[in-house]
Write an enzyme that holds these catalytic residues in place. Structure first.
Site, PDB file in Angstrom:
ATOM      1  N   ASP A 133       8.748   6.222   7.439  1.00 33.27           N
ATOM      2  CA  ASP A 133       8.179   5.777   8.715  1.00 33.27           C
ATOM      3  C   ASP A 133       7.013   6.703   9.036  1.00 33.27           C
ATOM      4  O   ASP A 133       7.115   7.920   8.886  1.00 33.27           O
ATOM      5  CB  ASP A 133       9.204   5.799   9.845  1.00 33.27           C
ATOM      6  CG  ASP A 133       8.732   4.917  11.001  1.00 33.27           C
ATOM      7  OD1 ASP A 133       8.553   3.710  10.787  1.00 33.27           O
ATOM      8  OD2 ASP A 133       8.503   5.446  12.103  1.00 33.27           O
ATOM      9  N   GLY A 151       0.833  -1.208   0.000  1.00 29.98           N
ATOM     10  CA  GLY A 151       0.000   0.000   0.000  1.00 29.98           C
ATOM     11  C   GLY A 151       0.864   1.252   0.000  1.00 29.98           C
ATOM     12  O   GLY A 151       0.602   2.217  -0.732  1.00 29.98           O
TER      13      GLY A 151
HETATM   14  P1  IMP Z   1       5.600   1.762   9.362  1.00 29.81           P
HETATM   15  O1  IMP Z   1       5.899   3.169   8.913  1.00 29.81           O
HETATM   16  O2  IMP Z   1       5.759   0.778   8.252  1.00 29.81           O
HETATM   17  O3  IMP Z   1       6.309   1.408  10.600  1.00 29.81           O
HETATM   18  O4  IMP Z   1       4.053   1.685   9.676  1.00 29.81           O
HETATM   19  C1  IMP Z   1       3.263   2.798   9.800  1.00 29.81           C
HETATM   20  C2  IMP Z   1       1.869   2.389  10.233  1.00 29.81           C
HETATM   21  O5  IMP Z   1       1.129   3.596  10.436  1.00 29.81           O
HETATM   22  C3  IMP Z   1       1.125   1.610   9.164  1.00 29.81           C
HETATM   23  O6  IMP Z   1       1.260   0.234   9.306  1.00 29.81           O
HETATM   24  C4  IMP Z   1      -0.300   2.063   9.429  1.00 29.81           C
HETATM   25  O7  IMP Z   1      -0.832   1.304  10.492  1.00 29.81           O
HETATM   26  C5  IMP Z   1      -0.144   3.496   9.872  1.00 29.81           C
HETATM   27  N1  IMP Z   1      -0.209   4.400   8.709  1.00 29.81           N
HETATM   28  C6  IMP Z   1       0.774   5.209   8.243  1.00 29.81           C
HETATM   29  N2  IMP Z   1       0.389   5.875   7.137  1.00 29.81           N
HETATM   30  C7  IMP Z   1      -0.877   5.472   6.906  1.00 29.81           C
HETATM   31  C8  IMP Z   1      -1.822   5.806   5.873  1.00 29.81           C
HETATM   32  O8  IMP Z   1      -1.570   6.586   4.940  1.00 29.81           O
HETATM   33  N3  IMP Z   1      -3.001   5.185   5.966  1.00 29.81           N
HETATM   34  C9  IMP Z   1      -3.325   4.304   6.950  1.00 29.81           C
HETATM   35  N4  IMP Z   1      -2.488   3.956   7.926  1.00 29.81           N
HETATM   36  C10 IMP Z   1      -1.259   4.534   7.901  1.00 29.81           C
END
Ligand code: IMP
Length: 198
Positions: A71, A11
């Site tokens: 992140d 995504g």
């Molecule tokens: P990471 O940056 O991969 O550690 O994960 C960030 C987490 O924040 C994601 O797994 C989502 O749960 C949430 N997140 C960050 N950006 C979005 C977005 O654009 N839509 C929905 N959830 C988000």
């Protein structure tokens, strides 16, 4: 310019590719990318950790290119900014995205607050082929819906209303989300910083 993205989240990759389309940056994934363990430190530290880890993995494989780490997280005002940097693991390591959304709505309900405001935050960290590092942040303020709506996007999108009280991000088209999102804002700031340094 060839840029590898340090993520295993399709995504995120999809959004980033659409956001950077037309910028001259050609984003691609590295299928063998092994994500480092994130710390509960900061978005900036985690984004840099991911980008540097991917750069080392590409170097070891003899592949040349820039690297981009992302992140991000969701911060709920009534929960003192949680889950924040811990968003990806909120509700437990094995939880589905739907489980995480339900857990967040339950936690907000048990807080008993009328304040449903929340924001998404994103930090992008870029390391160019020469090893120069750039970082940029973007955020967007909205509110949490009481139930999920919409089927586009990923993770918390079906419960994030923007502007507060309006449609959820999962009811936005991809173009609409990418016109306003925390990730798009961080990307624009990053491109500005990199272009200013050239
Ligand atoms: P990471 O940056 O991969 O550690 O994960 C960030 C987490 O924040 C994601 O797994 C989502 O749960 C949430 N997140 C960050 N950006 C979005 C977005 O654009 N839509 C929905 N959830 C988000």
């Amino acid at each position: 310019m060839r840029v590898f993205v340090a993520t295993n989240n399709p995504g995120k990759l999809r959004e980033l590719r659409a956001i950077f389309a037309g910028s001259g940056w050609d984003l691609e994934s590295y299928l063998e990318y092994a994500e480092p363990d994130e710390g509960p430190i900061s978005y900036g530290d985690n984004a840099a950790l991911k980008a540097r880890a991917l750069r080392a993995q590409l170097e070891a494989a003899g592949i040349d290119g820039g690297v981009l780490g992302d992140d991000s997280g969701i911060e709920v005002t009534a929960l003192a900014g949680r889950p924040g940097v811990l968003s990806a693991r909120f509700g437990g390591a094995a939880a589905s995205w739907e489980d995480r959304r339900m857990a967040l709505l339950r936690e907000l309900a048990s807080e008993g607050s009328d304040d449903r405001s929340a924001r998404f935050v994103c930090v992008l960290h870029f390391v160019d082929r020469a090893g120069r590092e750039f970082s940029a942040r973007g955020e967007i303020r909205g509110s949490l819906a009481t139930t999920e709506r919409g089927s586009a996007g990923f993770s918390f999108d079906p419960i994030f209303e923007y502007p507060p009280g309006a449609r959820t991000f999962a009811e936005f088209s991809e173009e609409e989300k990418n016109a306003v999102s925390h990730r798009a804002r961080a990307a624009q700031a990053l491109l500005d910083a990199v272009r200013a340094a050239v």
